[in-house]
Design an enzyme around this catalytic site. Structure first.
Site, PDB file in Angstrom:
ATOM      1  N   SER A 128      40.031  50.278  37.299  1.00 58.98           N
ATOM      2  CA  SER A 128      40.743  50.248  38.583  1.00 58.98           C
ATOM      3  C   SER A 128      42.061  50.503  38.251  1.00 58.98           C
ATOM      4  O   SER A 128      42.650  51.788  37.574  1.00 58.98           O
ATOM      5  CB  SER A 128      40.609  49.127  39.425  1.00 58.98           C
ATOM      6  OG  SER A 128      41.225  49.260  40.691  1.00 58.98           O
ATOM      7  N   ASP A 199      32.268  54.064  45.710  1.00 61.48           N
ATOM      8  CA  ASP A 199      33.470  53.372  45.563  1.00 61.48           C
ATOM      9  C   ASP A 199      34.298  53.577  46.938  1.00 61.48           C
ATOM     10  O   ASP A 199      34.638  54.642  47.261  1.00 61.48           O
ATOM     11  CB  ASP A 199      34.446  53.999  44.378  1.00 61.48           C
ATOM     12  CG  ASP A 199      35.503  52.840  43.808  1.00 61.48           C
ATOM     13  OD1 ASP A 199      35.820  52.221  44.834  1.00 61.48           O
ATOM     14  OD2 ASP A 199      35.879  52.957  42.717  1.00 61.48           O
ATOM     15  N   HIS A 232      32.998  49.819  44.006  1.00 59.05           N
ATOM     16  CA  HIS A 232      34.033  49.476  43.092  1.00 59.05           C
ATOM     17  C   HIS A 232      33.879  48.167  42.356  1.00 59.05           C
ATOM     18  O   HIS A 232      34.300  47.220  42.417  1.00 59.05           O
ATOM     19  CB  HIS A 232      35.290  49.158  44.026  1.00 59.05           C
ATOM     20  CG  HIS A 232      36.519  49.260  43.305  1.00 59.05           C
ATOM     21  ND1 HIS A 232      37.087  50.573  42.480  1.00 59.05           N
ATOM     22  CD2 HIS A 232      37.602  48.521  42.944  1.00 59.05           C
ATOM     23  CE1 HIS A 232      38.250  50.044  41.978  1.00 59.05           C
ATOM     24  NE2 HIS A 232      38.482  48.915  42.068  1.00 59.05           N
TER      25      HIS A 232
END
Length: 256
Positions: A128, A199, A232
């Site tokens: 991320s 995501d 995610h």
């Protein structure tokens, strides 16, 4: 450990903010030390979370260093403090870039790697926002400088980004056109990008756009892997991909 802009080669001043980095966690190699990889956590996380995962990977010749980002007031959260490698207001190609924060974190990463033995291969990876930071380190490497123009001192052999994005994407192309050396360094830097199609935090298109931007800028040894229906987060399939890719790219021995 703290860094002001002068640690990244800046002039320094009394008004320069100081970034206090959190604890660093180290997973030592179980076999011959062949590579050291910095792993950068995501927004609001800490280094220890990833050190526990990395310890289980079948890479006995890798030393993992898992730093913790500074706690800062984040624009994205309306000024609420959390651990973050740099400030961000939104994850968008049009959002302003926090070059000061990016440079400070890039300097922290390079300082950690500068203490490693000279015969050990070096890499930066992350998830991320950590992936975004890894890609910014790659940008500094190929340009030969930080965003503030001062020299970048580390040679990197691998970059891994999971569910991330490319900071400074609006100015990236212009930067890459500065010198022919940047194109040469980009062509030889292996990068692995992985992104889940579902995501909803860093949307899949950011991963695709990042891969396209890097490829068109001359990063010839880039691999982009998509994971259908994955959000995610990471999966065993993805971490297996990372392990296999690193072992091949860094030419790691398979046994301790």
């Amino acid at each position: 450990m703290s860094f002001g802009s002068d640690d990244a080669g800046g002039a320094g001043s009394s008004t320069t903010p100081t970034f206090e980095f959190g604890s660093t966690y180290v997973v030592r190699p179980k076999g011959k030390h062949q590579a050291t990889i910095i792993w950068l956590h995501g927004l609001g996380d800490k280094g220890s979370s990833w050190s526990q995962i990395l310890e289980t990977l079948p890479l006995p010749n890798v030393k993992w260093i898992c730093p913790t980002a500074p706690t800062r007031e984040l624009t994205l959260f309306g000024g609420f403090p959390c651990t973050a490698w740099f400030d961000v207001g939104e994850i968008s190609d049009d959002a302003p870039d926090d070059l000061e924060g990016l440079d400070a974190s890039a300097a922290h990463i390079s300082n950690l790697l500068s203490a490693e033995p000279p015969d050990v291969k070096l890499g930066v990876a992350g998830f991320s926002m950590g992936a975004a930071m890894a890609l910014y380190s790659a940008t500094c490497l190929v340009l030969g400088r930080y965003g503030n123009g001062n020299p970048y001192p580390i040679k990197l052999s691998a970059i891994v980004g999971l569910s991330g994005w490319l900071p400074c994407s609006r100015t990236f192309r212009t930067w890459m056109e500065e010198t022919h050396e940047s194109e040469l360094r980009a062509a030889s830097l292996p990068i692995l990008l992985c992104h889940g199609s579902a995501d909803d935090v860093v949307v899949y298109e950011h991963g695709e756009n990042t891969a396209q931007t890097l490829s068109s800028a001359g990063f010839q040894t880039l691999t982009f892997k998509s994971y259908d229906g994955i959000g995610h987060y990471t999966t065993p399939e993805e971490t297996n991909e990372v392990s296999n890719w690193l072992a091949a790219i860094l030419e790691l021995e398979g046994e301790p």
